[in-house]
Design a protein around this motif. Structure first.
Motif, PDB file in Angstrom:
ATOM      1  N   THR A 177      -9.523  -3.616   2.184  1.00 20.53           N
ATOM      2  CA  THR A 177     -10.265  -2.747   1.216  1.00 20.53           C
ATOM      3  C   THR A 177      -9.255  -2.542   0.053  1.00 20.53           C
ATOM      4  O   THR A 177     -10.002  -2.612  -1.000  1.00 20.53           O
ATOM      5  N   GLU A 178      -8.154  -2.332   0.093  1.00 18.10           N
ATOM      6  CA  GLU A 178      -6.924  -2.065  -1.085  1.00 18.10           C
ATOM      7  C   GLU A 178      -7.207  -3.471  -2.102  1.00 18.10           C
ATOM      8  O   GLU A 178      -7.225  -3.368  -3.294  1.00 18.10           O
ATOM      9  N   ALA A 191      -7.835  -1.965   6.168  1.00 23.02           N
ATOM     10  CA  ALA A 191      -7.269  -1.151   5.189  1.00 23.02           C
ATOM     11  C   ALA A 191      -6.662  -1.933   3.841  1.00 23.02           C
ATOM     12  O   ALA A 191      -6.968  -1.479   2.926  1.00 23.02           O
ATOM     13  N   THR A 221      -5.610   5.656   1.723  1.00 19.17           N
ATOM     14  CA  THR A 221      -5.484   5.211   3.071  1.00 19.17           C
ATOM     15  C   THR A 221      -4.441   5.689   3.830  1.00 19.17           C
ATOM     16  O   THR A 221      -3.407   5.997   3.459  1.00 19.17           O
ATOM     17  N   ASP A 222      -4.849   5.930   4.836  1.00 19.16           N
ATOM     18  CA  ASP A 222      -4.055   6.908   5.954  1.00 19.16           C
ATOM     19  C   ASP A 222      -3.933   6.112   7.455  1.00 19.16           C
ATOM     20  O   ASP A 222      -3.701   6.693   8.339  1.00 19.16           O
ATOM     21  N   TYR A 244       1.093   5.173   0.608  1.00 25.17           N
ATOM     22  CA  TYR A 244       0.595   6.238   1.730  1.00 25.17           C
ATOM     23  C   TYR A 244       0.923   7.773   1.306  1.00 25.17           C
ATOM     24  O   TYR A 244       0.317   8.901   1.691  1.00 25.17           O
ATOM     25  N   HIS A 256      -2.124   6.091  -4.919  1.00 24.75           N
ATOM     26  CA  HIS A 256      -2.499   6.468  -3.574  1.00 24.75           C
ATOM     27  C   HIS A 256      -4.094   6.565  -3.416  1.00 24.75           C
ATOM     28  O   HIS A 256      -4.644   7.361  -4.471  1.00 24.75           O
ATOM     29  N   PRO A 309     -10.805   5.592   0.743  1.00 25.76           N
ATOM     30  CA  PRO A 309     -11.030   4.241   0.164  1.00 25.76           C
ATOM     31  C   PRO A 309     -12.236   3.552   0.031  1.00 25.76           C
ATOM     32  O   PRO A 309     -12.545   2.623  -0.668  1.00 25.76           O
ATOM     33  N   ILE A 354       0.749  -1.143   0.071  1.00 28.18           N
ATOM     34  CA  ILE A 354       0.032   0.188  -0.033  1.00 28.18           C
ATOM     35  C   ILE A 354       0.846   1.113  -0.032  1.00 28.18           C
ATOM     36  O   ILE A 354       1.930   1.112   0.896  1.00 28.18           O
TER      37      ILE A 354
END
Length: 242
Positions: free
Chosen positions: A127-128, A124, A117-118, A107, A114, A171, A105
């Motif tokens: 989700t990605e 997370a 996602t934080d 950031y 990107h 996201p 991922i």
């Protein structure tokens, strides 16, 4: 609407998927399952397994710090083609392994891949995984029935619109927008999101789990899909109407 960006998304060269997993220390039962796959005469449906991995012990640190000093979150998806069983076929449906890809991922907000996602966490990463598999599927630009298989009931429910989120972040919006577009492309029951239990010995779920964890520890530096999410993210929200 940036029509050139839309055109570039659909006309971009397809990413290369890993089709030979023998050099990646994949468990024997997974290799045997892949060996049982064969080239098919026809493709009746796509089956896409997804998984995310979050192995960091520094979950409360900044994702950028974790990316530099610890283990970054990562994801993987694997694509199979399915040929439905004929009436006189006792073997059941047949599968062909199309390939897989995995990524860490990102950031940094200025990176093309990107998606907002934080934070560090399995939600997370899952989700990605579903988001990027959906973006890959949209870019195929055909109406072949498709089932996504995930071991996250939460993220699968958010993708389908059956479950909401207490954080209406990028996201989540991108994930729902991608599957809303797929719902428009694949009518009726041609689109499904199925749940499978994690770490239950299901070989293809274990396959994506293995590569998601491998990518987190030692990136394979695979090719990413050619899309700039800072621009395409705005198109994605209305893609279902197009």
């Amino acid at each position: 609407l940036d029509c050139q960006e839309l055109y570039d998304f659909f006309m971009a060269p397809q990413i290369t998927l890993i089709t030979d997993v023998t050099e990646y220390e994949v468990p024997e039962f997974i290799q045997q399952a892949l060996h049982n796959c064969k080239q098919l005469d026809r493709h009746d449906r796509l089956v896409i397994y997804t998984d995310g991995s979050s192995q960091s012990r520094k979950r409360h640190c900044s994702p950028l710090w974790t990316d530099l000093h610890d283990t970054s979150d990562s994801w993987c998806f694997a694509v199979f083609a399915e040929q439905y069983a004929d009436l006189n076929d006792d073997d059941g449906p047949h599968l062909e392994f199309i390939g897989l890809t995995c990524q860490q991922i990102l950031y940094e907000p200025d990176r093309h891949h990107h998606v907002g996602t934080d934070h560090i966490g399995s939600d997370a990463a899952e989700t990605e995984a579903l988001l990027w598999s959906a973006l890959w599927r949209i870019a195929q630009n055909h109406r072949l029935p498709t089932v996504f298989v995930s071991d996250s009931q939460l993220v699968g429910g958010q993708a389908s619109g059956k479950v909401g989120s207490n954080a209406f972040n990028e996201p989540f919006r991108h994930l729902r927008a991608a599957f809303q577009a797929l719902e428009a492309i694949l009518p009726g029951d041609h689109l499904r999101i199925a749940h499978t239990r994690s770490h239950a010995g299901e070989p293809y779920n274990e396959l994506v789990d293995h590569f998601a964890k491998l990518e987190a520890k030692h990136s394979l530096y695979l090719q990413r899909q050619q899309v700039n999410m800072s621009k395409f993210g705005g198109i994605l929200g209305v893609l279902w109407m197009i």
